[in-house]
Enzyme design. Structure first.
Site, PDB file in Angstrom:
ATOM      1  N   GLY A 209      -9.553  -8.066   0.688  1.00  0.00           N
ATOM      2  CA  GLY A 209     -10.115  -8.256   2.126  1.00  0.00           C
ATOM      3  C   GLY A 209     -10.515  -9.884   2.197  1.00  0.00           C
ATOM      4  O   GLY A 209     -10.749 -10.513   3.114  1.00  0.00           O
ATOM      5  N   GLY A 210      -9.214 -10.407   1.753  1.00  0.00           N
ATOM      6  CA  GLY A 210      -9.152 -11.712   2.447  1.00  0.00           C
ATOM      7  C   GLY A 210      -8.697 -11.644   2.913  1.00  0.00           C
ATOM      8  O   GLY A 210      -9.166 -13.487   3.921  1.00  0.00           O
TER       9      GLY A 210
ATOM     10  N   SER B  74       1.086  -1.315   0.192  1.00  0.00           N
ATOM     11  CA  SER B  74      -0.319   0.114   0.192  1.00  0.00           C
ATOM     12  C   SER B  74       0.742   1.039   0.044  1.00  0.00           C
ATOM     13  O   SER B  74       2.353   0.978   0.424  1.00  0.00           O
ATOM     14  CB  SER B  74      -0.601   0.089   1.033  1.00  0.00           C
ATOM     15  OG  SER B  74      -0.016  -0.048   2.236  1.00  0.00           O
TER      16      SER B  74
ATOM     17  N   ASP C 210      -0.556  -1.603  -3.668  1.00  0.00           N
ATOM     18  CA  ASP C 210      -2.530  -1.795  -3.671  1.00  0.00           C
ATOM     19  C   ASP C 210      -2.703   0.276  -2.790  1.00  0.00           C
ATOM     20  O   ASP C 210      -2.473   0.434  -2.597  1.00  0.00           O
ATOM     21  CB  ASP C 210      -2.210  -1.970  -2.480  1.00  0.00           C
ATOM     22  CG  ASP C 210      -3.896  -3.129  -2.023  1.00  0.00           C
ATOM     23  OD1 ASP C 210      -4.684  -2.938  -3.348  1.00  0.00           O
ATOM     24  OD2 ASP C 210      -3.235  -3.333  -0.798  1.00  0.00           O
ATOM     25  N   HIS C 211      -3.981  -0.338  -3.564  1.00  0.00           N
ATOM     26  CA  HIS C 211      -5.346   0.825  -3.339  1.00  0.00           C
ATOM     27  C   HIS C 211      -4.031   2.645  -4.000  1.00  0.00           C
ATOM     28  O   HIS C 211      -3.874   3.166  -2.480  1.00  0.00           O
ATOM     29  CB  HIS C 211      -5.085   0.879  -1.785  1.00  0.00           C
ATOM     30  CG  HIS C 211      -6.030  -0.021  -1.651  1.00  0.00           C
ATOM     31  ND1 HIS C 211      -7.542   0.435  -2.516  1.00  0.00           N
ATOM     32  CD2 HIS C 211      -6.652  -0.989  -1.592  1.00  0.00           C
ATOM     33  CE1 HIS C 211      -8.627  -0.667  -1.718  1.00  0.00           C
ATOM     34  NE2 HIS C 211      -7.413  -1.767  -0.931  1.00  0.00           N
TER      35      HIS C 211
ATOM     36  N   VAL D 100      -4.525  -9.963   1.211  1.00  0.00           N
ATOM     37  CA  VAL D 100      -4.533 -10.832   2.484  1.00  0.00           C
ATOM     38  C   VAL D 100      -3.486  -9.889   2.486  1.00  0.00           C
ATOM     39  O   VAL D 100      -2.428  -9.456   2.561  1.00  0.00           O
ATOM     40  CB  VAL D 100      -3.879 -12.323   2.481  1.00  0.00           C
ATOM     41  CG1 VAL D 100      -4.173 -12.719   4.341  1.00  0.00           C
ATOM     42  CG2 VAL D 100      -5.338 -13.260   1.518  1.00  0.00           C
ATOM     43  N   ASN D 101      -3.988  -9.371   3.752  1.00  0.00           N
ATOM     44  CA  ASN D 101      -2.937  -8.049   4.636  1.00  0.00           C
ATOM     45  C   ASN D 101      -3.195  -8.373   6.332  1.00  0.00           C
ATOM     46  O   ASN D 101      -2.499  -8.663   7.540  1.00  0.00           O
ATOM     47  CB  ASN D 101      -3.450  -6.631   4.787  1.00  0.00           C
ATOM     48  CG  ASN D 101      -1.929  -5.962   4.534  1.00  0.00           C
ATOM     49  OD1 ASN D 101      -1.109  -6.122   5.122  1.00  0.00           O
ATOM     50  ND2 ASN D 101      -2.523  -4.747   4.254  1.00  0.00           N
ATOM     51  N   THR D 102      -4.433  -8.418   6.945  1.00  0.00           N
ATOM     52  CA  THR D 102      -4.618  -8.019   8.523  1.00  0.00           C
ATOM     53  C   THR D 102      -4.002  -9.186   9.449  1.00  0.00           C
ATOM     54  O   THR D 102      -3.478  -9.328  10.185  1.00  0.00           O
ATOM     55  CB  THR D 102      -6.168  -8.075   8.836  1.00  0.00           C
ATOM     56  OG1 THR D 102      -6.721  -6.798   7.621  1.00  0.00           O
ATOM     57  CG2 THR D 102      -6.566  -7.614  10.097  1.00  0.00           C
TER      58      THR D 102
HETATM   59  P1  13P Z   1      -7.072  -7.549   4.547  1.00  0.00           P
HETATM   60  O1  13P Z   1      -6.481  -6.891   5.480  1.00  0.00           O
HETATM   61  O2  13P Z   1      -8.680  -7.444   4.515  1.00  0.00           O
HETATM   62  O3  13P Z   1      -7.187  -9.409   4.313  1.00  0.00           O
HETATM   63  O4  13P Z   1      -7.694  -7.061   3.057  1.00  0.00           O
HETATM   64  C1  13P Z   1      -6.573  -6.396   2.573  1.00  0.00           C
HETATM   65  C2  13P Z   1      -6.670  -6.025   0.893  1.00  0.00           C
HETATM   66  O5  13P Z   1      -7.455  -5.704   0.618  1.00  0.00           O
HETATM   67  C3  13P Z   1      -5.301  -5.169   1.042  1.00  0.00           C
HETATM   68  O6  13P Z   1      -5.522  -4.545  -0.645  1.00  0.00           O
END
Ligand code: 13P
Length: 279
Positions: free
Chosen positions: A206-207, A48, A79-80, A228-230
């Site tokens: 938002g995986g 990001s 990303d974004h 996938v990030n969080t």
């Molecule tokens: P999560 O943080 O829910 O995995 O989403 C990551 C994401 O979509 C990054 O663009």
């Protein structure tokens, strides 16, 4: 060298998905790359704006090139992206893909800027991911679910895809950034409608914290990239906190369990996305 587009096409045909795993530290990066290498799975390294401004965009690109010597199918995505100068810099440095998030703009403005980015990116062999409707939440632990669930406006998406030359689209089918108390459920019926009308590659943001069954259904129904990030951030903090409690002070003794925890998680996701042995 097989391009990211090659793998998107292959994934679409064979019904599997490429994971985009975000990173902002070297442990996370090493963990993602080692899982990819171990499982022979193509992966996208996601950065990001905040992540890459911290890590360094030159560093990210150089390390991707270095790791490609061990396993070639490692790609980089911004990303974004909202900052046009940063997007251009990523393209100039050789990012494989940039995601222009114009979701806060009106459709005409979003179309105009997306088109400019596509023109610039395609000249340099970089793919572009578009976004029309903002995806709720941030990559954090959330207490409450958002009040409304967002679904892609298919007519708007059709117009957007027709009037731009984007390669992929970040869609809304009930997906949320971040993790919540309950698993996030996806609306597969809506995805099926999108798939019928939209020909570009479909991306699921938002995986983290999403029902595994729904993720598998989404892949069967045309999603080829999952971000996938969080969950990776949570694994990083939990394992680092645990490691720091020990009396050791040598970083090279403290950090390997952190790398292992993240790598195991990436491995599990790659298994769910069925991208193993795809080189
Ligand atoms: P999560 O943080 O829910 O995995 O989403 C990551 C994401 O979509 C990054 O663009």
């Amino acid at each position: 060298m097989k391009s990211l587009k090659y793998f998107f096409k292959k994934a679409k045909k064979e019904k599997w998905a490429i994971g985009q795993f975000n990173f902002s530290t070297l442990e996370q990066l090493k963990a993602i790359v080692s899982a990819a290498e171990r499982l022979k799975s193509p992966v996208i390294l996601g950065t990001s704006q905040g992540e890459v401004n911290f890590f360094g965009i030159e560093e990210a690109t150089l390390l991707r090139d270095l790791y490609r010597k061990k396993f070639p199918y490692i790609y980089l995505n911004l990303d974004h992206g909202k900052d046009i100068d940063l997007i251009k810099k990523a393209i100039d440095l050789g990012y494989d893909c940039v995601h222009f998030d114009g979701s806060i703009l009106n459709l005409q403005e979003n179309l105009k800027i997306t088109n400019k980015i596509v023109k610039y990116a395609h000249k340099k062999g970089c793919l572009v991911e578009g976004e029309i409707k903002s995806i709720h939440g941030g990559s954090e632990i959330h207490k409450e679910l958002p009040k409304e669930v967002l679904f892609e406006d298919i007519e708007k998406a059709k117009e957007f895809v027709k009037k731009t030359d984007i390669d992929s689209l970040a869609i809304n089918i009930g997906n949320l950034h971040g993790v919540y108390k309950k698993p996030i459920r996806l609306n597969i019926k809506h995805l099926k409608k999108i798939k019928e009308e939209i020909s570009v590659f479909l991306v699921l943001h938002g995986g983290s914290g999403t029902s595994k069954k729904d993720i598998k259904e989404a892949i069967k129904n045309g999603v080829v990239k999952i971000n996938v990030n969080t969950e990776l951030r949570i694994a990083w903090k939990k394992s680092l906190t645990g490691s720091l409690k020990k009396k050791i002070i040598k970083p090279y003794k403290i950090l390997p369990p952190v790398i292992k925890a993240i790598s195991d998680l990436v491995q599990e996701k790659i298994g769910i996305f069925e991208s193993i042995n795809k080189n």
